[in-house]
Design an enzyme around this catalytic site. Sequence first.
Site, PDB file in Angstrom:
ATOM      1  N   GLY A  35       4.789   3.726  10.622  1.00  0.00           N
ATOM      2  CA  GLY A  35       4.028   4.973  10.602  1.00  0.00           C
ATOM      3  C   GLY A  35       3.617   5.410  11.986  1.00  0.00           C
ATOM      4  O   GLY A  35       4.324   5.163  12.970  1.00  0.00           O
ATOM      5  N   SER A  36       2.464   6.035  12.071  1.00  0.00           N
ATOM      6  CA  SER A  36       2.011   6.643  13.320  1.00  0.00           C
ATOM      7  C   SER A  36       1.348   5.617  14.232  1.00  0.00           C
ATOM      8  O   SER A  36       0.920   4.546  13.801  1.00  0.00           O
ATOM      9  CB  SER A  36       1.002   7.753  13.023  1.00  0.00           C
ATOM     10  OG  SER A  36      -0.205   7.200  12.500  1.00  0.00           O
ATOM     11  N   CYS A  53      12.385   8.218  12.674  1.00  0.00           N
ATOM     12  CA  CYS A  53      11.615   7.557  13.723  1.00  0.00           C
ATOM     13  C   CYS A  53      12.416   7.381  15.003  1.00  0.00           C
ATOM     14  O   CYS A  53      11.841   7.119  16.060  1.00  0.00           O
ATOM     15  CB  CYS A  53      11.094   6.215  13.238  1.00  0.00           C
ATOM     16  SG  CYS A  53      12.359   5.171  12.498  1.00  0.00           S
ATOM     17  N   GLY A  72      -2.510   5.365  13.102  1.00  0.00           N
ATOM     18  CA  GLY A  72      -2.743   4.561  11.906  1.00  0.00           C
ATOM     19  C   GLY A  72      -2.361   3.111  12.105  1.00  0.00           C
ATOM     20  O   GLY A  72      -3.084   2.197  11.688  1.00  0.00           O
ATOM     21  N   GLY A  73      -1.228   2.889  12.772  1.00  0.00           N
ATOM     22  CA  GLY A  73      -0.777   1.528  12.994  1.00  0.00           C
ATOM     23  C   GLY A  73      -1.701   0.751  13.909  1.00  0.00           C
ATOM     24  O   GLY A  73      -1.973  -0.436  13.682  1.00  0.00           O
ATOM     25  N   LYS A 113       0.873  -1.160   0.000  1.00  0.00           N
ATOM     26  CA  LYS A 113       0.000   0.000   0.000  1.00  0.00           C
ATOM     27  C   LYS A 113       0.919   1.221   0.000  1.00  0.00           C
ATOM     28  O   LYS A 113       1.603   1.513   0.975  1.00  0.00           O
ATOM     29  CB  LYS A 113      -0.922  -0.007   1.232  1.00  0.00           C
ATOM     30  CG  LYS A 113      -2.032   1.048   1.182  1.00  0.00           C
ATOM     31  CD  LYS A 113      -1.518   2.365   1.678  1.00  0.00           C
ATOM     32  CE  LYS A 113      -2.576   3.451   1.655  1.00  0.00           C
ATOM     33  NZ  LYS A 113      -2.003   4.766   2.001  1.00  0.00           N
ATOM     34  N   GLU A 148       5.720  -0.824  13.218  1.00  0.00           N
ATOM     35  CA  GLU A 148       6.598   0.123  13.903  1.00  0.00           C
ATOM     36  C   GLU A 148       5.823   1.425  14.033  1.00  0.00           C
ATOM     37  O   GLU A 148       5.486   2.062  13.033  1.00  0.00           O
ATOM     38  CB  GLU A 148       7.885   0.345  13.114  1.00  0.00           C
ATOM     39  CG  GLU A 148       8.814   1.349  13.770  1.00  0.00           C
ATOM     40  CD  GLU A 148       9.802   1.954  12.799  1.00  0.00           C
ATOM     41  OE1 GLU A 148       9.993   3.190  12.829  1.00  0.00           O
ATOM     42  OE2 GLU A 148      10.375   1.203  11.990  1.00  0.00           O
ATOM     43  N   GLU A 196       5.471  11.548  20.980  1.00  0.00           N
ATOM     44  CA  GLU A 196       6.291  11.960  19.849  1.00  0.00           C
ATOM     45  C   GLU A 196       5.689  13.171  19.144  1.00  0.00           C
ATOM     46  O   GLU A 196       4.480  13.238  18.915  1.00  0.00           O
ATOM     47  CB  GLU A 196       6.420  10.806  18.855  1.00  0.00           C
ATOM     48  CG  GLU A 196       7.260  11.134  17.628  1.00  0.00           C
ATOM     49  CD  GLU A 196       7.312   9.983  16.633  1.00  0.00           C
ATOM     50  OE1 GLU A 196       8.233   9.964  15.802  1.00  0.00           O
ATOM     51  OE2 GLU A 196       6.431   9.103  16.686  1.00  0.00           O
TER      52      GLU A 196
END
Length: 507
Positions: free
Chosen positions: A221-222, A282, A225-226, A166, A245, A375
Amino acid sequence: MTTTPVWSVDPRTGKQREQVAVEATSREVDEAVRASHAARGPLADAAVRAAFLRTAAALLDEAAAHVIEAADAETALGPGRLTGELARTTGQLRAFADAVEEGSYLDIRIDRADPSLTPPRPELRRYKVPLGVVAVYAASNFPLAFSVPGGDTASALAAGCPVVVKAHPDHPATSELCASLLRRAAVASGLPPEVVSVVHGFDAGLELIRHPLVSAAGFTGSIRGGRALFDAAAARPVPIPFHGELGSLNPVVVTPAAAAERAEEIGAGLAGSVTLGVGQFCVKPGLVLVPDGADGDRVTGELTKALGETEPGVLLDHRMRENFLSGVRERAALPGVDAPVTPGSGGEHTVGAGYLTVRAEDLLAGEEHDVLLEECFGPVTVVVRYAGQTEAGAVLGRLGGNLSATLQLSAAEAEGAPGPAAELIGQVTQLAGRIVVNGWPTGVAVAPAQHHGGPYPAATSHSTSVGGTAIERWLRPVAYQSVPDALLPAELREANPLGLPRRVTGG
């Protein structure tokens, strides 16, 4: 049928460059997954897989100028940074080709039958097999190394798993270019091009994680979203592994002895780490514990100087820019928080680096300051001034899981002299997947001993997304008991026709 265009956007101006594709429909996602599923058989040949990975690396290198130009136009990361990232990407592909040929990733174990044991032991032979189609969710901040041709894709293909990526909306043209090179490499190696496919669109990402033929997923990603995808993977009728992650604060602790010994060096190094890639790594240090007193003041003085001299930079997209600005405003408005160098807008399309500071006692006073422990993506860090090791330990005790934790120690502490170093090592080991001493966490070496992950929310599993053992995410073990040699997979036969490493016990 209504189609939604996918645009390549220049982050330096915010203007659309070109339409690259259209967002995939549920039918198109289904077709991509089914085609990848059908490609599992040809991908099972280890020699072919190794050749494919090396060919893919070679084609990416041959197209380097075009790839770097496309990625820079969509990310503003600059040719220098992207040249290094491309080298890392092709290096990963070659390293996994080597791993496939060497074969220890299969973890072959043989236990000879022993009827004298109580209970008797039958003949057992064990190795690992690929899971199936892997869904890869590309990262925004690494358009090559953590995207279409990146580590998740390389490790999954090395394991024998076809991949459907994706694509990230921040670099769709780069994604399509890299996918075309990987598919060319597949065909040149005798594989169907569908061993690698790309889909675009938010809804396509949800369709992908829910598809019954998808066997595992990798995400960078965030947290938001994750976690949504992680929950979707777990909610399927047949749940699948989701290796995500997510967010990480990457704390740094500067001991009083280290500050006394090399304050200016630490302050300058911290500034460089915080601003590397415009703070979009990250593993950027997002929380730094600096001791009270004159030596700690020297650390922050050098940090102030270095950040004040840093030129504004462009973030990956304007949405991230707005999130950065609002995140900084929210944190700076908290009581007891100061901004010696105010991070914020550096212009219409840029942001300026800076840092916030707060006393540990204020941070620990209640939940009001908890946002400082989250973060903030971009060139900013939070400096916490602490009065002693107990206070520093209390701050660390408030943190969730992290990808990294860094200790800045004096020479004597680093050599094991009596002091807080051993206790700190023990404490941060509970918090992070990688411990750094007298260095900086930005820059994750691709090496067999590397671990890029950590306790939740840094990651959703205990595996790594960087290094040779990343391949283990896409494999599952199978044991064969008392199976005649002629019926065993070639990898497990007594004569070892493939010459693979194995552990043999008993007999």
